[in-house]
Design an enzyme around this catalytic site. Structure first.
Site, short mmCIF file in Angstrom:
data_model
loop_
_atom_site.label_atom_id
_atom_site.label_comp_id
_atom_site.label_asym_id
_atom_site.label_seq_id
_atom_site.Cartn_x
_atom_site.Cartn_y
_atom_site.Cartn_z
N SER A 112 65.75 43.00 62.17
CA SER A 112 66.99 42.22 62.14
C SER A 112 67.97 42.71 63.20
O SER A 112 67.98 43.88 63.56
CB SER A 112 67.65 42.34 60.78
OG SER A 112 66.73 42.07 59.77
N1 SAH Z 1 65.22 44.34 57.14
C1 SAH Z 1 64.18 44.44 58.14
C2 SAH Z 1 63.80 43.12 58.71
C3 SAH Z 1 62.79 42.52 57.87
S1 SAH Z 1 62.04 41.03 58.40
C4 SAH Z 1 64.59 45.36 59.25
O1 SAH Z 1 65.73 45.78 59.31
O2 SAH Z 1 63.73 45.69 60.06
C5 SAH Z 1 61.53 40.46 56.82
C6 SAH Z 1 60.44 41.23 56.16
O3 SAH Z 1 60.24 40.66 54.88
C7 SAH Z 1 59.11 41.15 56.87
O4 SAH Z 1 58.69 42.45 57.17
C8 SAH Z 1 58.19 40.49 55.84
O5 SAH Z 1 56.88 41.01 55.87
C9 SAH Z 1 58.88 40.80 54.54
N2 SAH Z 1 58.61 39.91 53.41
C10 SAH Z 1 58.47 38.58 53.39
N3 SAH Z 1 58.24 38.15 52.14
C11 SAH Z 1 58.24 39.24 51.33
C12 SAH Z 1 58.07 39.46 49.95
N4 SAH Z 1 57.87 38.46 49.09
N5 SAH Z 1 58.15 40.72 49.49
C13 SAH Z 1 58.35 41.75 50.31
N6 SAH Z 1 58.52 41.61 51.65
C14 SAH Z 1 58.48 40.37 52.15
#
Ligand code: SAH
Length: 651
Positions: free
Chosen positions: A52
């Site tokens: 993000s």
């Molecule tokens: N907060 C993170 C960005 C994450 S992007 C950072 O700072 O780097 C969103 C993430 O959510 C991805 O890695 C994806 O694999 C995860 N994701 C999507 N659906 C999900 C679910 N149901 N449970 C857990 N993780 C999930």
């Protein structure tokens, strides 16, 4: 970074700002930083996911109204960056990630940084983490179709959930759900955002990550028909009748010529055709490209027959070499050369210039070289100042990293001082040779911009993109000023630089501006921008930054894209005017946003929808659109071939 990108955009919570300062974002980024220096894709981490932007993390953390003892659940650990920020502010952080590799990497990183209050679990976050519920705050870092009911249940009274929600995989609203002491919930809309999909029991289905599973609407025949009626077909690039089109361009001072990839032959050839018309029939005398100043200067010397010494390195040797070292560009160069030879007055010859800023060290050498000739004493001082940058010559991105971890930019003042000194001596130096002095100051401007670029690039987000486009725009402005009040410029750059950013999600969702927008703001109707597009064919592009050039197949355009509408018109090549007030019916039909494709120096057909399509409103983005249904890759030249053909330029 915190002041510039986070505070300036409206995050004021002191605890959040402190947390943003405390977490070393570099520890969460992939090793190879260069990738996001150039391309328009989001910052990728493993498993096709993204890290993000700092601003979004800060804004979401603020919206959660965290207290120091709060128990927080995060869904979507990703790199672990947001979890670390939350851990700086709150009491305990429980973070769930569905991809094993990501969960493992994040766990390791967080341990190395000694975040003892973060706990990472691999699993489906939409089911919550019942063992540790209830939570005071829940942050969901991926976009789902609705607020998962289970998460609301695991929220403590007074708790807050911040989550992106939307039916569409590319476009969500950021919601805050607050639970009061009686268990009632209240939902607020905090604005439009775009996240990767939330996949799981309370999210989208597994297939949502695969582009082939996307919803496919019916093709829009009637609009395609309108396009067919309104456009001007092109049967042959060399023969196309451009008269009426030039009428429309009128007295524009700046014409922006885009491209939908960095490696399509038709785009280059059509731009050459339009450029030569503008030069011959409209008095244009500047060609400015999305290439580096010192490289283009070699070409400029050749085409204008200038006699002062230029940089000796062969130009366009930096990745992506095929962009400016190809047969199509050679044809333009040859045309400019022969055109200029017939013009007696050197002031009126057409110049060829680079607007981009990736040539930090070449430019720095060029400044020193110039000063050595005109003022050796000044050269010595400048040499000492520029020495600050010499340790990073192999990889300037590392300078950015060092500056960030040191907390100050060691080379900022010295590079600005060189530029200031040069400009102060404008009168003495420029009297001797205006062109040469202009070349030297352009390089000094570039060094100053690049020094800053490599620092801000480090954080990703809109800042580095904006700085680069601002530099290109400023360079264009200086060129126009230098060549006098009747100077006119044609700019060759990607659609993403020349189309007005405000009409695309770059501007609307990411806060990015570009050359097209800045020109519109400065020149109004005296700028005319032309976008280019294609349905399918081949393209020259790499798979990774710094990777080898490949000839790749371009996937047929997406069913809900502008490209597909143009394809459905069944006209193989055309020019479509979009400028108000002409073509009202088409304009109106095309004005509601659709997908548009951008292939860069990198093309990844496997993830095309995510990495190469964005939302745009075409008639607001461009004044006209040039279409080639089927296109082929540029004819790139090996260094030896280029040298043999035009030794003055590529030798
Ligand atoms: N907060 C993170 C960005 C994450 S992007 C950072 O700072 O780097 C969103 C993430 O959510 C991805 O890695 C994806 O694999 C995860 N994701 C999507 N659906 C999900 C679910 N149901 N449970 C857990 N993780 C999930």
């Amino acid at each position: 970074m915190v002041e510039r990108h986070v505070e300036a955009r409206g995050v004021h919570d002191a605890a959040v700002l402190d947390a943003m300062r405390a977490v070393p974002r570099e520890a969460f980024l992939p090793e190879n930083l260069a990738e996001f220096a150039y391309d328009d894709t989001p910052l990728p981490i493993e498993e096709g996911q993204t890290i993000s932007q700092p601003f979004i993390v800060a804004a979401m953390a603020e919206a959660l109204k965290l207290g120091p003892h709060d128990r927080v659940l995060e869904i979507g650990t990703g790199s672990g960056y947001a979890a670390a920020v939350l851990a700086e502010i709150a009491g305990e952080v429980y973070s769930i990630e569905r991809h094993r590799v990501l969960a493992d990497h994040a766990t390791r990183r967080l341990q190395e940084l000694d975040y003892q209050n973060v706990h990472v679990l691999c699993g489906d976050g939409t089911l919550g983490w019942p063992e540790h519920a209830p939570f005071d705050a829940i942050l969901v870092s991926a976009g789902g179709p609705e607020v998962p009911r289970v998460l609301v249940e695991q929220l403590a009274p007074g708790g807050r959930i911040v989550i992106p929600v939307g039916p569409d995989l590319r476009d969500q609203r950021l919601l805050r759900v607050t639970k009061d002491s009686t268990g009632q919930t209240n939902t607020e809309d905090l604005g439009g955002v775009r996240f990767v999909p939330l996949i799981g029991a309370g999210g989208f289905g597994e297939g949502a990550e695969a582009p082939s599973q996307k919803r496919i609407p019916r093709p829009e025949r009637p609009i395609a028909h309108l396009i067919r009626e309104a456009c001007r077909p092109i049967s042959d690039i060399g023969e196309a009748e451009l008269g009426p089109f030039l009428e429309q361009i009128g007295d524009a001072r700046v014409v922006l010529l885009g491209e939908a990839s960095h490696g399509t032959s038709e785009f280059y050839r059509m731009r050459t055709r339009i450029t030569t018309e503008l030069v011959m029939r409209r008095g244009f005398n500047i060609v400015a490209i999305e290439g580096d100043w010192p490289d283009a200067a070699r070409v400029d010397h050749h085409v204008r027959g200038l006699d002062f010494p230029v940089h000796e390195d062969p130009p366009f040797t930096r990745f992506p070499t095929w962009m400016w070292r190809n047969r199509e560009v050679l044809e333009l160069v040859a045309w400019l050369k022969s055109h200029n030879e017939l013009i007696k007055d050197p002031e009126r010859r057409v110049g060829f210039h680079g607007l981009d800023l990736y040539s930090l060290y070449k430019s720095l050498d060029a400044v020193l070289h110039y000063l050595n000739d005109v003022d050796p004493k000044a050269a010595k001082i400048a040499g000492e100042r520029y020495a600050c940058l010499s340790p990073w010559e192999r990889d300037p991105a590392l300078y950015g990293r060092a500056a960030i971890s040191r907390g100050y930019a060691e080379c900022e003042r010295p590079v600005v001082a060189v530029l200031r000194d040069l400009l102060e001596r404008r009168l003495d130096y420029a009297r001797a040779d205006g062109d040469r002095f202009f070349d030297a100051t352009s390089n000094a401007h570039l060094v100053a911009a690049a020094e800053e670029y490599y620092r801000v690039m480090y954080y990703g987000g809109p800042a580095s993109w904006n700085l680069r486009d601002q530099h290109m725009f400023d360079t264009l402005g200086r060129l126009l000023e230098f060549r006098g009040s009747d100077a006119k410029a044609v700019v060759w750059a990607h659609n993403s630089h020349v189309g007005d950013a405000r009409a695309t999600e770059m501007g609307a969702a990411r806060g990015e501006h570009n050359v097209g927008q800045l020109c519109r703001e400065r020149f109004g109707d005296a700028v005319f921008s032309i976008g280019f597009g294609t349905h399918t064919g081949t393209v020259a592009a790499a798979t990774d930054w710094d990777g080898p050039m490949e000839i790749k197949k371009v996937r047929p355009s997406h069913p809900s894209s502008y490209e597909r509408l143009c394809h459905d018109s069944s006209v193989p090549a055309f020019l479509l005017s979009l400028r108000y007030p002409s073509r009202d019916a088409v304009r109106e039909e095309l004005a509601s946003p659709r997908l548009e494709r951008a292939i860069g120096v990198i093309y990844r057909p496997e993830t095309e929808l995510e990495s190469h399509y964005f939302q745009a409103a075409l008639p607001w983005q461009f004044d006209a659109y040039v279409w080639f249904d089927e296109t082929r890759a540029v004819d790139a030249l090996e260094p030896e071939a280029a040298r043999a053909e035009v030794p003055h330029v590529y030798g």
